[in-house]
Scaffold this motif. Sequence first.
Motif, PDB file in Angstrom:
ATOM      1  N   GLY A 232      34.791  50.349  40.679  1.00  0.00           N
ATOM      2  CA  GLY A 232      35.281  49.206  41.440  1.00  0.00           C
ATOM      3  C   GLY A 232      34.810  47.872  40.905  1.00  0.00           C
ATOM      4  N   SER A 233      33.543  47.780  40.489  1.00  0.00           N
ATOM      5  CA  SER A 233      32.996  46.504  40.018  1.00  0.00           C
ATOM      6  C   SER A 233      33.699  46.032  38.755  1.00  0.00           C
ATOM      7  CB  SER A 233      31.489  46.639  39.765  1.00  0.00           C
ATOM      8  OG  SER A 233      30.800  46.910  40.965  1.00  0.00           O
ATOM      9  N   SER A 234      33.916  46.960  37.823  1.00  0.00           N
ATOM     10  CA  SER A 234      34.609  46.612  36.582  1.00  0.00           C
ATOM     11  C   SER A 234      36.043  46.183  36.860  1.00  0.00           C
ATOM     12  CB  SER A 234      34.599  47.809  35.628  1.00  0.00           C
ATOM     13  OG  SER A 234      35.464  47.597  34.537  1.00  0.00           O
ATOM     14  N   MET A 235      36.740  46.919  37.707  1.00  0.00           N
ATOM     15  CA  MET A 235      38.113  46.567  38.046  1.00  0.00           C
ATOM     16  C   MET A 235      38.166  45.198  38.713  1.00  0.00           C
ATOM     17  SD  MET A 235      41.339  47.528  37.998  1.00  0.00           S
ATOM     18  CE  MET A 235      41.504  49.317  37.919  1.00  0.00           C
ATOM     19  N   MET A 236      37.219  44.927  39.605  1.00  0.00           N
ATOM     20  CA  MET A 236      37.181  43.638  40.289  1.00  0.00           C
ATOM     21  C   MET A 236      37.019  42.496  39.299  1.00  0.00           C
ATOM     22  SD  MET A 236      34.322  42.242  42.989  1.00  0.00           S
ATOM     23  CE  MET A 236      33.058  42.321  41.692  1.00  0.00           C
ATOM     24  N   THR A 237      36.051  42.623  38.391  1.00  0.00           N
ATOM     25  CA  THR A 237      35.788  41.555  37.424  1.00  0.00           C
ATOM     26  C   THR A 237      36.994  41.283  36.544  1.00  0.00           C
ATOM     27  OG1 THR A 237      33.440  42.098  37.367  1.00  0.00           O
ATOM     28  CG2 THR A 237      34.299  40.823  35.524  1.00  0.00           C
ATOM     29  N   ASN A 238      37.570  42.346  35.997  1.00  0.00           N
ATOM     30  CA  ASN A 238      38.690  42.156  35.081  1.00  0.00           C
ATOM     31  C   ASN A 238      39.940  41.667  35.790  1.00  0.00           C
ATOM     32  OD1 ASN A 238      37.930  43.089  32.212  1.00  0.00           O
ATOM     33  ND2 ASN A 238      37.053  44.684  33.499  1.00  0.00           N
ATOM     34  N   MET A 239      40.131  42.034  37.053  1.00  0.00           N
ATOM     35  CA  MET A 239      41.277  41.521  37.796  1.00  0.00           C
ATOM     36  C   MET A 239      41.056  40.071  38.219  1.00  0.00           C
ATOM     37  SD  MET A 239      43.660  43.647  37.625  1.00  0.00           S
ATOM     38  CE  MET A 239      44.810  42.920  38.802  1.00  0.00           C
ATOM     39  N   ILE A 240      39.793  39.663  38.411  1.00  0.00           N
ATOM     40  CA  ILE A 240      39.514  38.241  38.624  1.00  0.00           C
ATOM     41  C   ILE A 240      39.920  37.452  37.383  1.00  0.00           C
ATOM     42  CG2 ILE A 240      37.658  36.532  38.851  1.00  0.00           C
ATOM     43  CD1 ILE A 240      36.223  38.465  40.711  1.00  0.00           C
ATOM     44  N   CYS A 241      39.587  38.005  36.207  1.00  0.00           N
ATOM     45  CA  CYS A 241      39.974  37.349  34.953  1.00  0.00           C
ATOM     46  C   CYS A 241      41.496  37.278  34.827  1.00  0.00           C
ATOM     47  CB  CYS A 241      39.379  38.094  33.767  1.00  0.00           C
ATOM     48  SG  CYS A 241      37.578  38.022  33.646  1.00  0.00           S
ATOM     49  N   ILE A 242      42.184  38.365  35.180  1.00  0.00           N
ATOM     50  CA  ILE A 242      43.644  38.372  35.133  1.00  0.00           C
ATOM     51  C   ILE A 242      44.205  37.351  36.115  1.00  0.00           C
ATOM     52  CG2 ILE A 242      45.700  39.725  35.715  1.00  0.00           C
ATOM     53  CD1 ILE A 242      44.591  40.451  33.010  1.00  0.00           C
ATOM     54  N   GLY A 243      43.645  37.302  37.320  1.00  0.00           N
ATOM     55  CA  GLY A 243      44.093  36.329  38.312  1.00  0.00           C
ATOM     56  C   GLY A 243      43.891  34.906  37.843  1.00  0.00           C
ATOM     57  N   ALA A 244      42.749  34.643  37.198  1.00  0.00           N
ATOM     58  CA  ALA A 244      42.478  33.300  36.676  1.00  0.00           C
ATOM     59  C   ALA A 244      43.474  32.937  35.578  1.00  0.00           C
ATOM     60  CB  ALA A 244      41.048  33.232  36.158  1.00  0.00           C
ATOM     61  N   LEU A 245      43.820  33.899  34.719  1.00  0.00           N
ATOM     62  CA  LEU A 245      44.807  33.631  33.671  1.00  0.00           C
ATOM     63  C   LEU A 245      46.194  33.374  34.268  1.00  0.00           C
ATOM     64  CD1 LEU A 245      43.685  36.300  31.045  1.00  0.00           C
ATOM     65  CD2 LEU A 245      43.682  33.819  30.720  1.00  0.00           C
ATOM     66  N   MET A 246      46.554  34.122  35.293  1.00  0.00           N
ATOM     67  CA  MET A 246      47.821  33.874  35.981  1.00  0.00           C
ATOM     68  C   MET A 246      47.809  32.494  36.642  1.00  0.00           C
ATOM     69  SD  MET A 246      48.339  37.671  37.707  1.00  0.00           S
ATOM     70  CE  MET A 246      49.728  37.171  38.720  1.00  0.00           C
ATOM     71  N   MET A 247      46.658  32.115  37.167  1.00  0.00           N
ATOM     72  CA  MET A 247      46.503  30.796  37.797  1.00  0.00           C
ATOM     73  C   MET A 247      46.719  29.685  36.773  1.00  0.00           C
ATOM     74  SD  MET A 247      43.031  29.395  39.625  1.00  0.00           S
ATOM     75  CE  MET A 247      42.089  29.507  38.067  1.00  0.00           C
ATOM     76  N   VAL A 248      46.051  29.780  35.626  1.00  0.00           N
ATOM     77  CA  VAL A 248      46.210  28.760  34.585  1.00  0.00           C
ATOM     78  C   VAL A 248      47.634  28.758  34.049  1.00  0.00           C
ATOM     79  CG1 VAL A 248      45.440  28.023  32.290  1.00  0.00           C
ATOM     80  CG2 VAL A 248      43.771  28.857  33.948  1.00  0.00           C
ATOM     81  N   ASN A 249      48.240  29.939  33.935  1.00  0.00           N
ATOM     82  CA  ASN A 249      49.630  30.020  33.496  1.00  0.00           C
ATOM     83  C   ASN A 249      50.546  29.269  34.460  1.00  0.00           C
ATOM     84  OD1 ASN A 249      51.776  31.236  31.762  1.00  0.00           O
ATOM     85  ND2 ASN A 249      52.320  32.282  33.665  1.00  0.00           N
ATOM     86  N   ARG A 250      50.278  29.371  35.756  1.00  0.00           N
ATOM     87  CA  ARG A 250      51.078  28.627  36.750  1.00  0.00           C
ATOM     88  C   ARG A 250      50.831  27.132  36.629  1.00  0.00           C
ATOM     89  NH1 ARG A 250      50.173  26.578  41.672  1.00  0.00           N
ATOM     90  NH2 ARG A 250      48.062  27.439  41.719  1.00  0.00           N
TER      91      ARG A 250
END
Length: 375
Positions: free
Chosen positions: A345-363
């Motif tokens: 869970g911890s690894s998935m959380m961290t990497n999905m935060i990174c994905i979310g941040a990239l989607m945020m910057v893309n927007r």
Amino acid sequence: MSRAGSIVPEPIARQPWAMLIPLLMLVLFGAAVLYSAAGGSMQPFASSHLIRFSVFLVMASIIASLPREFVKFMTYPAYIGVLLLLIAVEVIGQVGGGSQRWIDFGFMVLQPSELMKPVIVLVLARFYASLPVGLITDWRAILIPGALIAVPMAFVLLQPDLGTSLAIAFGGAVVMLLAGLPMRWFIGGGVLAAIAAPLAFFFGLQDYQQRRVMTLFDPESDPLGAGYHIAQSKIAIGSGGIVGKGFNNGSQSHLQYLPEPHTDFVFATMAEEWGLIGGIFVIGVFAIILRWGTRVALTSRDRFSSLVAAGMVATIFFYIAINLMMVMGMAPVVGIPLPFMSHGGSSMMTNMICIGALMMVNRWNRNAPRGGLEN
């Protein structure tokens, strides 16, 4: 408007499918590998893997909707909050596997050090975005960020967790490099690190960590002890050949020769059953995701956005590179899972935060007005 645009609703059409589709393919493939690692059962790994991804995908979507000024405003409070959690780990943290890394909140068990990986990227991006360009060679440009990195690293090393502390340092160093700090500072830092490495090895690492480093150079010296993980991982990968032994036919994992086949060594589990073809697929999908993230960083129209995106890509890359090197005997076993495939869970959380941040910057990039770069 294109025909596709008239059929597909606009909120769906504007999602970054060039990244999301490969990501979903990787997660589903990871679930198949975890199904096999459990002996042909969705429990206990594959089902929770998919549930966690679904939950954290919603979290990533929420992160992607955040406005830039709000993120900049919350960056320093987030850093302080995670730092307080790291301190709390030392006071009331849960011990597991000889390490004290988790806090049990009752409804969930959290590893705060994982949160520091994306947070350190955000806080350094915020610092350099507000630093006048003329001060980039000033002592404050390296001393203050260095302290922001060193403090959480020290607490993580106390847990002890060498892999996570290195991940924090790597993400921070990439942001510092891309911010424009003089290259001579990094060369000097590398020289100092090389000088300090022997001292850190003998006085900073635990006995088991020292054995892992020594095993890297001669895994056959202790094949039933410190070298067991690497030796079995190499056997599993090598036995897969070109096309593998077939789905759910991996003997190394099924007969429990391969340690941690569902977490740290999930790539070895996959390679045994899917062979070189499976390995090329996994690495190729990772390359697509990282390439998309790099394009987001390169097309960002302000300094903060660019550094955030680049730092998040670097954080995901660190996970991938260290895990793959680890399972192939090219790096010490430091407990770094493979993103989006390992059960955790911890690894998935961290990497999905990174994905979310990239989607945020893309927007942000998509909505940014055309013109000159902002600070």
